[in-house]
Design a protein around this motif. Structure first.
Motif, PDB file in Angstrom:
ATOM      1  N   VAL A  30       0.851  -1.192   0.000  1.00 51.27           N
ATOM      2  CA  VAL A  30       0.000   0.000   0.000  1.00 51.27           C
ATOM      3  C   VAL A  30       0.893   1.251   0.000  1.00 51.27           C
ATOM      4  O   VAL A  30       0.509   2.300   0.506  1.00 51.27           O
ATOM      5  N   TYR A  31       2.060   1.104  -0.585  1.00 50.33           N
ATOM      6  CA  TYR A  31       3.042   2.186  -0.645  1.00 50.33           C
ATOM      7  C   TYR A  31       2.440   3.468  -1.208  1.00 50.33           C
ATOM      8  O   TYR A  31       2.631   4.540  -0.660  1.00 50.33           O
ATOM      9  N   TRP A  32       1.734   3.360  -2.313  1.00 45.02           N
ATOM     10  CA  TRP A  32       1.161   4.544  -2.961  1.00 45.02           C
ATOM     11  C   TRP A  32      -0.097   5.022  -2.268  1.00 45.02           C
ATOM     12  O   TRP A  32      -0.351   6.216  -2.167  1.00 45.02           O
ATOM     13  N   GLU A  33      -0.908   4.101  -1.782  1.00 44.45           N
ATOM     14  CA  GLU A  33      -2.215   4.445  -1.245  1.00 44.45           C
ATOM     15  C   GLU A  33      -2.155   4.960   0.200  1.00 44.45           C
ATOM     16  O   GLU A  33      -2.872   5.881   0.565  1.00 44.45           O
ATOM     17  N   TYR A  34      -1.328   4.332   1.028  1.00 46.33           N
ATOM     18  CA  TYR A  34      -1.254   4.650   2.457  1.00 46.33           C
ATOM     19  C   TYR A  34       0.207   4.755   2.903  1.00 46.33           C
ATOM     20  O   TYR A  34       0.717   3.884   3.606  1.00 46.33           O
ATOM     21  N   ALA A  84      -4.553   4.877 -11.655  1.00 52.30           N
ATOM     22  CA  ALA A  84      -5.682   5.757 -11.326  1.00 52.30           C
ATOM     23  C   ALA A  84      -5.173   7.185 -11.407  1.00 52.30           C
ATOM     24  O   ALA A  84      -3.960   7.415 -11.466  1.00 52.30           O
ATOM     25  N   PRO A  85      -6.061   8.154 -11.390  1.00 53.58           N
ATOM     26  CA  PRO A  85      -5.584   9.537 -11.301  1.00 53.58           C
ATOM     27  C   PRO A  85      -4.739   9.722 -10.039  1.00 53.58           C
ATOM     28  O   PRO A  85      -4.973   9.074  -9.011  1.00 53.58           O
ATOM     29  N   ALA A  86      -3.783  10.623 -10.101  1.00 57.47           N
ATOM     30  CA  ALA A  86      -2.824  10.821  -9.012  1.00 57.47           C
ATOM     31  C   ALA A  86      -3.504  11.139  -7.679  1.00 57.47           C
ATOM     32  O   ALA A  86      -2.968  10.804  -6.620  1.00 57.47           O
ATOM     33  N   ARG A  87      -4.689  11.736  -7.702  1.00 56.98           N
ATOM     34  CA  ARG A  87      -5.368  12.092  -6.452  1.00 56.98           C
ATOM     35  C   ARG A  87      -5.693  10.867  -5.590  1.00 56.98           C
ATOM     36  O   ARG A  87      -5.938  10.998  -4.397  1.00 56.98           O
ATOM     37  N   TYR A  88      -5.699   9.683  -6.180  1.00 54.58           N
ATOM     38  CA  TYR A  88      -5.959   8.460  -5.418  1.00 54.58           C
ATOM     39  C   TYR A  88      -4.700   7.886  -4.766  1.00 54.58           C
ATOM     40  O   TYR A  88      -4.781   6.908  -4.041  1.00 54.58           O
ATOM     41  N   TYR A  89      -3.558   8.482  -5.038  1.00 55.13           N
ATOM     42  CA  TYR A  89      -2.286   7.981  -4.515  1.00 55.13           C
ATOM     43  C   TYR A  89      -1.657   9.023  -3.597  1.00 55.13           C
ATOM     44  O   TYR A  89      -0.992   9.956  -4.045  1.00 55.13           O
ATOM     45  N   PRO A 101      -2.916  16.335 -12.344  1.00 59.48           N
ATOM     46  CA  PRO A 101      -4.082  15.791 -11.641  1.00 59.48           C
ATOM     47  C   PRO A 101      -5.088  15.063 -12.525  1.00 59.48           C
ATOM     48  O   PRO A 101      -5.741  14.137 -12.072  1.00 59.48           O
ATOM     49  N   ASP A 102      -5.231  15.453 -13.780  1.00 57.25           N
ATOM     50  CA  ASP A 102      -6.233  14.826 -14.644  1.00 57.25           C
ATOM     51  C   ASP A 102      -5.679  13.692 -15.496  1.00 57.25           C
ATOM     52  O   ASP A 102      -6.385  13.143 -16.332  1.00 57.25           O
ATOM     53  N   VAL A 103      -4.432  13.375 -15.272  1.00 56.33           N
ATOM     54  CA  VAL A 103      -3.781  12.322 -16.037  1.00 56.33           C
ATOM     55  C   VAL A 103      -3.700  11.078 -15.157  1.00 56.33           C
ATOM     56  O   VAL A 103      -3.473  11.168 -13.953  1.00 56.33           O
ATOM     57  N   VAL A 104      -3.898   9.921 -15.744  1.00 59.09           N
ATOM     58  CA  VAL A 104      -3.826   8.674 -14.992  1.00 59.09           C
ATOM     59  C   VAL A 104      -2.364   8.338 -14.715  1.00 59.09           C
ATOM     60  O   VAL A 104      -1.498   8.465 -15.586  1.00 59.09           O
ATOM     61  N   LEU A 105      -2.103   7.913 -13.498  1.00 62.02           N
ATOM     62  CA  LEU A 105      -0.765   7.511 -13.070  1.00 62.02           C
ATOM     63  C   LEU A 105      -0.710   5.989 -12.978  1.00 62.02           C
ATOM     64  O   LEU A 105      -1.557   5.378 -12.318  1.00 62.02           O
ATOM     65  N   GLY A 139      -6.931  10.906 -21.827  1.00 63.68           N
ATOM     66  CA  GLY A 139      -6.021  11.548 -22.776  1.00 63.68           C
ATOM     67  C   GLY A 139      -4.564  11.191 -22.644  1.00 63.68           C
ATOM     68  O   GLY A 139      -3.836  11.167 -23.626  1.00 63.68           O
ATOM     69  N   ALA A 140      -4.125  10.914 -21.414  1.00 60.87           N
ATOM     70  CA  ALA A 140      -2.698  10.655 -21.224  1.00 60.87           C
ATOM     71  C   ALA A 140      -2.490   9.830 -19.962  1.00 60.87           C
ATOM     72  O   ALA A 140      -3.341   9.788 -19.069  1.00 60.87           O
ATOM     73  N   VAL A 141      -1.342   9.196 -19.920  1.00 58.88           N
ATOM     74  CA  VAL A 141      -0.947   8.395 -18.763  1.00 58.88           C
ATOM     75  C   VAL A 141       0.495   8.750 -18.419  1.00 58.88           C
ATOM     76  O   VAL A 141       1.305   9.027 -19.305  1.00 58.88           O
ATOM     77  N   GLN A 142       0.779   8.786 -17.118  1.00 58.00           N
ATOM     78  CA  GLN A 142       2.134   9.060 -16.650  1.00 58.00           C
ATOM     79  C   GLN A 142       2.573   7.951 -15.702  1.00 58.00           C
ATOM     80  O   GLN A 142       1.749   7.238 -15.128  1.00 58.00           O
ATOM     81  N   VAL A 143       3.877   7.847 -15.539  1.00 58.07           N
ATOM     82  CA  VAL A 143       4.451   6.887 -14.602  1.00 58.07           C
ATOM     83  C   VAL A 143       5.723   7.492 -14.024  1.00 58.07           C
ATOM     84  O   VAL A 143       6.422   8.240 -14.709  1.00 58.07           O
TER      85      VAL A 143
END
Length: 182
Positions: A30-34, A84-89, A101-105, A139-143
């Motif tokens: 849960v590194y990204w989430e919590y 998911a969008p960055a706001r979830y991580y 913020p509007d790009v999926v990570l 529209g776009a994805v980032q990593v």
């Protein structure tokens, strides 16, 4: 060889293997989430962490839609992805540049065993993620990749560059890579 791509759900999460070769098993990571949870706490409270991860998946699936894919080879899960969008991580705030913020990570795209890496399985998994996002008109994805490491759960930066991503923000260790998919 029977290759299948499955959606990440609370039920399919249960099918992930317990891994000793990675810093923590994707099943319980849960590194990204919590980010407030330490590795010691994770390893000693797997049941609690599994519950938290399942709740996170349910929330994101409800609010955003599918947020991950699993890669199965001969009915055995060999790869995992979460996006998911960055706001979830919550942990993105600890990186030098927060993805848009509007790009999926893509938080994780990992082929578990070295014997399955560099055999095209990562690309199959990545293509399944991109296809899902294209179908949803994202529209776009980032990593946030890692330079020079294929044992990084987010995936090596070189892998993404080879698969059409462009350097969005350079960093000595963790560059942000982006793929426009519209």
């Amino acid at each position: 060889m029977n290759i299948r791509v499955l959606n990440l759900t609370p039920d399919t999460l249960e099918r992930l293997p317990e891994l000793n070769s990675t810093p923590s098993s994707c099943k319980y990571c849960v590194y990204w989430e919590y980010p407030e949870l330490s590795d010691d706490r994770i390893s000693s409270n797997k049941k609690i962490v599994m519950k938290m991860k399942k709740e996170w998946i349910e929330k994101v699936n409800r609010e955003f839609g599918d947020c991950g894919r699993l890669l199965s080879l001969n009915n055995r899960i060999i790869g995992y992805s979460a996006y998911a969008p960055a706001r979830y991580y919550a942990n993105v705030i600890h990186y030098p540049l927060i993805p848009e913020p509007d790009v999926v990570l893509i938080a994780c795209l990992f082929v578990f065993e070295k014997k399955h890496r560099r055999a095209g399985f990562g690309t199959v998994l990545l293509n399944a993620v991109i296809e899902d996002l294209e179908n949803r008109k994202i529209g776009a994805v980032q990593v946030i990749g890692q330079k020079g490491s294929d044992n990084n759960p987010a995936g090596p930066a070189e892998f993404y560059l080879k698969n059409g991503f462009m350097l969005f923000h350079d960093h000595p260790e963790f560059p942000i890579l982006r793929l426009d998919i519209r």
